[in-house]
Design an enzyme around this catalytic site. Structure first.
Site, PDB file in Angstrom:
ATOM      1  N   LYS A 126       0.851  -1.099   0.135  1.00 11.92           N
ATOM      2  CA  LYS A 126       0.134  -0.162  -0.090  1.00 11.92           C
ATOM      3  C   LYS A 126       0.878   1.183   0.007  1.00 11.92           C
ATOM      4  CE  LYS A 126      -3.097   0.027   3.392  1.00 11.92           C
ATOM      5  NZ  LYS A 126      -3.797   0.172   4.488  1.00 11.92           N
ATOM      6  N   LYS A 158       3.385  -2.060  11.324  1.00  8.64           N
ATOM      7  CA  LYS A 158       1.924  -2.063  11.960  1.00  8.64           C
ATOM      8  C   LYS A 158       1.967  -2.380  13.468  1.00  8.64           C
ATOM      9  CE  LYS A 158      -2.469  -1.347  11.061  1.00  8.64           C
ATOM     10  NZ  LYS A 158      -3.264  -0.307   9.906  1.00  8.64           N
ATOM     11  N   ASP A 191      -5.655   3.503  13.646  1.00  4.87           N
ATOM     12  CA  ASP A 191      -6.572   2.379  12.925  1.00  4.87           C
ATOM     13  C   ASP A 191      -7.488   1.991  13.878  1.00  4.87           C
ATOM     14  OD1 ASP A 191      -5.909   0.168  10.809  1.00  4.87           O
ATOM     15  OD2 ASP A 191      -6.750  -0.698  12.310  1.00  4.87           O
ATOM     16  N   THR A 240      -8.888   8.816   4.592  1.00 10.50           N
ATOM     17  CA  THR A 240      -9.164   7.286   3.937  1.00 10.50           C
ATOM     18  C   THR A 240     -10.431   7.136   3.297  1.00 10.50           C
ATOM     19  OG1 THR A 240      -7.774   6.730   5.956  1.00 10.50           O
ATOM     20  CG2 THR A 240      -9.002   4.902   4.683  1.00 10.50           C
ATOM     21  N   ASN A 269     -14.021   5.765  11.528  1.00 10.70           N
ATOM     22  CA  ASN A 269     -13.410   6.636  10.785  1.00 10.70           C
ATOM     23  C   ASN A 269     -13.543   6.597   9.344  1.00 10.70           C
ATOM     24  OD1 ASN A 269     -10.627   7.480   9.426  1.00 10.70           O
ATOM     25  ND2 ASN A 269     -11.181   9.103  10.721  1.00 10.70           N
ATOM     26  N   SER A 315      -0.891  10.786   5.618  1.00  9.76           N
ATOM     27  CA  SER A 315      -0.002  10.699   6.666  1.00  9.76           C
ATOM     28  C   SER A 315       1.450  10.874   6.402  1.00  9.76           C
ATOM     29  CB  SER A 315       0.047   9.294   7.417  1.00  9.76           C
ATOM     30  OG  SER A 315      -1.008   8.905   8.333  1.00  9.76           O
TER      31      SER A 315
HETATM   32  P1  NDP Z   1     -12.701   2.517  13.841  1.00  6.55           P
HETATM   33  O1  NDP Z   1     -12.397   1.954  14.960  1.00  6.55           O
HETATM   34  O2  NDP Z   1     -12.748   4.073  13.576  1.00  6.55           O
HETATM   35  O3  NDP Z   1     -14.155   1.849  13.420  1.00  6.55           O
HETATM   36  C1  NDP Z   1     -14.290   0.549  13.042  1.00  6.55           C
HETATM   37  C2  NDP Z   1     -15.736   0.170  12.466  1.00  6.55           C
HETATM   38  O4  NDP Z   1     -15.610  -1.008  12.196  1.00  6.55           O
HETATM   39  C3  NDP Z   1     -16.634   0.457  13.802  1.00  6.55           C
HETATM   40  O5  NDP Z   1     -17.817   0.704  13.283  1.00  6.55           O
HETATM   41  C4  NDP Z   1     -16.556  -1.174  14.364  1.00  6.55           C
HETATM   42  O6  NDP Z   1     -17.869  -1.164  15.031  1.00  6.55           O
HETATM   43  C5  NDP Z   1     -16.464  -1.736  13.122  1.00  6.55           C
HETATM   44  N1  NDP Z   1     -15.727  -3.128  13.448  1.00  6.55           N
HETATM   45  C6  NDP Z   1     -14.563  -3.074  14.074  1.00  6.55           C
HETATM   46  N2  NDP Z   1     -14.270  -4.378  14.307  1.00  6.55           N
HETATM   47  C7  NDP Z   1     -15.388  -5.161  13.862  1.00  6.55           C
HETATM   48  C8  NDP Z   1     -15.733  -6.463  13.824  1.00  6.55           C
HETATM   49  N3  NDP Z   1     -14.842  -7.326  14.185  1.00  6.55           N
HETATM   50  N4  NDP Z   1     -16.909  -6.926  13.507  1.00  6.55           N
HETATM   51  C9  NDP Z   1     -17.992  -5.913  13.188  1.00  6.55           C
HETATM   52  N5  NDP Z   1     -17.466  -4.638  13.063  1.00  6.55           N
HETATM   53  C10 NDP Z   1     -16.469  -4.271  13.560  1.00  6.55           C
HETATM   54  O7  NDP Z   1     -11.756   2.347  12.538  1.00  6.55           O
HETATM   55  P2  NDP Z   1     -11.358   2.683  11.125  1.00  6.55           P
HETATM   56  O8  NDP Z   1     -12.607   3.358  10.529  1.00  6.55           O
HETATM   57  O9  NDP Z   1     -10.381   3.579  11.455  1.00  6.55           O
HETATM   58  O10 NDP Z   1     -10.861   1.324  10.231  1.00  6.55           O
HETATM   59  C11 NDP Z   1     -11.849   0.670   9.847  1.00  6.55           C
HETATM   60  C12 NDP Z   1     -11.029  -0.144   8.736  1.00  6.55           C
HETATM   61  O11 NDP Z   1     -10.296   0.478   7.843  1.00  6.55           O
HETATM   62  C13 NDP Z   1      -9.932  -1.122   9.124  1.00  6.55           C
HETATM   63  O12 NDP Z   1      -9.791  -2.339   8.517  1.00  6.55           O
HETATM   64  C14 NDP Z   1      -8.615  -0.494   9.281  1.00  6.55           C
HETATM   65  O13 NDP Z   1      -7.760  -1.079   9.315  1.00  6.55           O
HETATM   66  C15 NDP Z   1      -8.975   0.156   7.987  1.00  6.55           C
HETATM   67  N6  NDP Z   1      -7.950   1.287   7.507  1.00  6.55           N
HETATM   68  C16 NDP Z   1      -8.039   2.601   8.280  1.00  6.55           C
HETATM   69  C17 NDP Z   1      -7.177   3.555   8.199  1.00  6.55           C
HETATM   70  C18 NDP Z   1      -7.561   4.987   9.206  1.00  6.55           C
HETATM   71  O14 NDP Z   1      -6.662   5.710   8.402  1.00  6.55           O
HETATM   72  N7  NDP Z   1      -8.237   4.947  10.043  1.00  6.55           N
HETATM   73  C19 NDP Z   1      -6.557   3.667   6.838  1.00  6.55           C
HETATM   74  C20 NDP Z   1      -6.664   2.721   6.016  1.00  6.55           C
HETATM   75  C21 NDP Z   1      -7.456   1.237   6.400  1.00  6.55           C
HETATM   76  P3  NDP Z   1     -17.709  -1.177  16.767  1.00  6.55           P
HETATM   77  O15 NDP Z   1     -17.393   0.094  17.120  1.00  6.55           O
HETATM   78  O16 NDP Z   1     -18.868  -1.840  17.105  1.00  6.55           O
HETATM   79  O17 NDP Z   1     -16.406  -2.041  17.095  1.00  6.55           O
HETATM   80  O1  2IT Z   2      -4.113   0.697   7.228  1.00  3.71           O
HETATM   81  C1  2IT Z   2      -3.752   2.170   7.284  1.00  3.71           C
HETATM   82  O2  2IT Z   2      -3.194   2.428   6.186  1.00  3.71           O
HETATM   83  C2  2IT Z   2      -3.876   2.857   8.462  1.00  3.71           C
HETATM   84  N1  2IT Z   2      -4.381   2.437   9.426  1.00  3.71           N
HETATM   85  C3  2IT Z   2      -3.299   4.272   8.353  1.00  3.71           C
HETATM   86  C4  2IT Z   2      -1.723   4.347   8.518  1.00  3.71           C
HETATM   87  C5  2IT Z   2      -1.030   5.498   8.774  1.00  3.71           C
HETATM   88  O3  2IT Z   2       0.123   5.600   8.843  1.00  3.71           O
HETATM   89  O4  2IT Z   2      -1.822   6.672   8.336  1.00  3.71           O
END
Ligand code: NDP
Ligand code: 2IT
Length: 444
Positions: free
Chosen positions: A114, A126, A166, A209, A240, A376
Site C-alpha cells: 500500500k 503495523k 487504525d 481514508t 473513521n 499521513s
Molecule cells: P474505527 O475504529 O474508527 O471504526 C471501526 C468500525 O468497524 C466500527 O464501526 C466498528 O464497530 C467496526 N468493526 C470493527 N471491528 C469489527 C468486527 N470485528 N466486526 C464488525 N464490525 C467491526 O476504525 P477505522 O474506521 O479507522 O478502520 C476501519 C478499517 O479501515 C480497518 O480495517 C482499518 O484497518 C482500515 N483502515 C483505516 C485507516 C485509517 O486511516 N483509519 C486507513 C486505511 C485502512 P464497533 O464500534 O462496534 O466496534
Molecule cells: O491501514 C492503514 O493504512 C492505516 N491505518 C493508516 C496508517 C497511517 O500510517 O496513516
C-alpha cells in the site's frame, strides 16, 4: 514446486496459527506469480521473497495499567517493523480485543505494498494491542496509552518508524500517546500522524481514508464507463473510514443507504444523515441504535446484513473478512457493479474471485484505502518543513494520489495480461518498487 509455492508453504509452516497472515501472503504471492516466474532464478538466489515475507523486526511487550477501580490490568502489545526498503516504517496502531501477532503481521505485510503504491517514501509496519478502548473512561484510555508509549517510544522516531491510527485508535488515543512520547524523549517531532491540528496534525487527515476511497472508486467507475453520481451505495462500519466515505459519496452525488457496527446495521432508504452519524459515533461514542432512535427513516437490524441490500456500489469499511462468499453472491444477484475496500482485507479470497468472475469491478484495500497513509506521509512532510498546508492543498494532493494509484494498477494489470484485475495490478505495482529497492540495497 515453484518458488512462489515454496515460499507460501514456508510461511504457513513457520507461522502457525496466523490465518490472516497466511491469507494476505497468499493473495499477494498468487498475483506475483507471473512477475516472479519471469525472473525466478535471480529472485530465488537473493531469497527476495523469503525476505519480503519475514518482518525485519517484531516487538512484543506487555502493557500494565491501572483501571478506575484500582485494579492492575495487563495487555499484550505489538509493533511489527516489516519492511524499510523504501522509507521509514509507517502504519497504524490497532486497539481491539481481537488483536494478536498474526493480525498485526497481515496488516504490516499489506502496508508494504500500500505504502509503495502511494508513490511516497514510506516503508511498511503495523502495531497495536488487545486493549479495548470501548467502555473505558478517558482516564483509563490515557493510562493505557501512556504505558503503551513508555515501551514503544524506544523503537520509533520521525525518521525510523511513524505509527498512526487504525481501529480503536483515533484522535484521543494519538494525543495521549504523543504527549507521553514527547515527555519521555524530550523531542517535538512528527513521530505519529493523525495528530490534532493544534500540535502538528494535517488538515484532511481525518477525512483522508474515506475521501480517498471515493476518489479512487469514482475514477475506477469513470474509466469503466460509469458515473458515481446517482448510484446507491452500501457501506459497512461506522468508524473513521466509513463516516468520511459516506460524506464524500454524498458530495459526489451518490446515495448511501447503510452503515453498521459490530452489533448491528442501519438501513436508511432516504440516505444516511452524516451529521447525525458523526454526533452518535464521534461525539457520544454510542451505538447505532441511537442513530436509528433519532431518525425516522432509519431501520435498525441486529447482526450482519449490509450486503443483502440492493446497491450499485459496495464499500466494506469495518474489518477483515467481513464480506464472505454468500455476501458476494447476494451482491452479484442484486446487480452490484463495483466493490472497493475501505478496510484492510475485508473480502475473503473466495468472495473476491467470485466478484471478479462475475464482472464486478473490484478495488483492493491496499489501493483503495491508501489515502489515509498517503495523507499521513503528507503530514510528515509538513512536520519536517514546520509548515501547515491548507485543507484544499492536502485534499487536492490526496485526489491526485488516488487517481494515479488507480492508473498504476490499471496499467500494471494490462502490462501483465490481466486487464481489469486490479488485485493483481495493485500487488504487482506495489511489489516492483519495493523489490527494486531491496535488490539495490544488497542482502540486508
Ligand atoms: P474505527 O475504529 O474508527 O471504526 C471501526 C468500525 O468497524 C466500527 O464501526 C466498528 O464497530 C467496526 N468493526 C470493527 N471491528 C469489527 C468486527 N470485528 N466486526 C464488525 N464490525 C467491526 O476504525 P477505522 O474506521 O479507522 O478502520 C476501519 C478499517 O479501515 C480497518 O480495517 C482499518 O484497518 C482500515 N483502515 C483505516 C485507516 C485509517 O486511516 N483509519 C486507513 C486505511 C485502512 P464497533 O464500534 O462496534 O466496534
Ligand atoms: O491501514 C492503514 O493504512 C492505516 N491505518 C493508516 C496508517 C497511517 O500510517 O496513516
Amino acid at each position: 514446486m515453484s518458488y512462489v509455492d515454496e515460499v507460501y508453504q514456508m510461511v504457513v509452516e513457520k507461522n502457525p496459527a496466523q490465518p490472516e497472515f497466511h491469507q494476505a501472503v497468499k493473495e499477494v504471492l498468487e498475483s506475483l506469480r507471473v512477475v516472479i516466474e519471469a525472473n525466478e532464478e535471480a529472485y530465488k538466489k537473493d531469497a527476495l521473497l523469503e525476505r519480503l515475507v519475514t518482518p525485519e523486526r517484531q516487538l512484543l511487550f506487555r502493557v500494565p495499567w491501572v483501571d478506575d477501580k484500582g485494579q492492575v490490568q495487563v495487555n499484550n502489545a505489538f509493533r511489527v517493523q516489516f519492511n524499510s526498503a523504501i522509507g521509514p516504517y509507517k502504519g497504524g496502531l490497532r486497539l481491539h480485543p481481537s488483536v494478536n501477532l498474526g493480525i498485526i503481521k497481515f496488516l504490516g505485510f499489506e502496508q508494504i505494498f500500500k505504502n509503495s503504491l502511494t508513490g511516497l517514501p514510506i516503508g511498511g509496519g503495523k502495531g497495536g494491542s488487545d486493549f479495548d478502548p470501548k467502555g473505558k473512561s478517558d482516564r483509563e484510555v490515557m493510562a493505557f496509552c501512556q504505558s503503551f508509549m513508555t515501551e514503544l517510544n524506544k523503537y520509533i522516531g520521525a525518521d525510523t518508524d511513524v505509527p498512526a491510527g487504525d481501529i480503536g485508535t483515533g484522535a484521543r488515543e494519538i494525543g495521549y500517546m504523543y504527549g507521553q512520547y514527547k515527555r519521555i524523549r524530550g523531542v517535538y517531532e512528527g513521530v505519529l500522524t493523525g495528530k490534532g491540528l493544534s500540535y502538528g496534525g494535517s488538515l484532511a487527515r481525518t477525512e483522508a481514508t474515506g475521501y480517498g476511497l471515493l476518489y479512487l472508486t469514482a475514477e475506477m467507475l469513470k474509466c469503466n464507463g460509469h458515473d458515481l453520481s446517482g448510484k446507491t451505495v452500501v457501506i459497512s462500519g461506522s468508524g473513521n473510514v466509513a463516516i468520511y466515505a459516506a460524506q464524500k459519496a454524498q458530495q459526489l452525488g451518490a446515495k448511501v443507504v447503510t452503515v453498521s457496527d459490530s452489533t448491528g446495521w442501519v438501513y436508511d432508504p432516504e440516505g444516511i444523515d452524516v451529521a447525525l452519524l458523526k454526533e452518535v459515533k464521534e461525539v457520544k461514542r454510542a451505538r447505532l441504535t441511537e442513530y436509528a432512535a433519532a431518525r425516522k427513516s432509519a431501520q435498525y437490524h441486529e447482526g450482519r446484513g449490509v450486503w443483502s441490500v440492493k446497491c450499485d456500489v459496495a464499500l466494506p469499511c469495518a474489518t477483515q473478512n467481513e464480506l464472505l462468499i454468500d455476501d458476494a453472491k447476494a451482491l452479484v444477484a442484486n446487480g452490484c457493479i463495483a466493490v472497493a475496500e475501505g478496510a484492510n482485507m475485508p473480502t475473503t479470497i473466495e468472495a473476491t474471485e467470485y466478484l471478479q468472475a462475475n464482472g464486478v469491478l473490484f478495488a483492493p484495500g491496499k489501493a483503495a484505502n491508501a489515502g489515509g497513509v498517503a495523507t499521513s506521509a503528507l503530514e510528515m512532510s509538513q512536520n519536517s518543513e514546520r509548515l501547515s498546508w491548507t485543507f484544499e492543498e492536502v485534499d487536492s494532493k490526496l485526489k491526485n494520489i488516488m487517481v494515479n494509484i488507480f492508473h498504476n494498477l490499471d496499467d500494471a494489470a494490462k502490462k501483465y495480461g490481466m486487464e481489469g484485475n486490479y488485485v493483481a495490478g495493485a500487488n504487482i505495482a506495489g511489489f516492483l518498487k519495493v523489490a527494486d529497492a531491496m535488490t539495490a540495497q544488497g542482502i540486508v
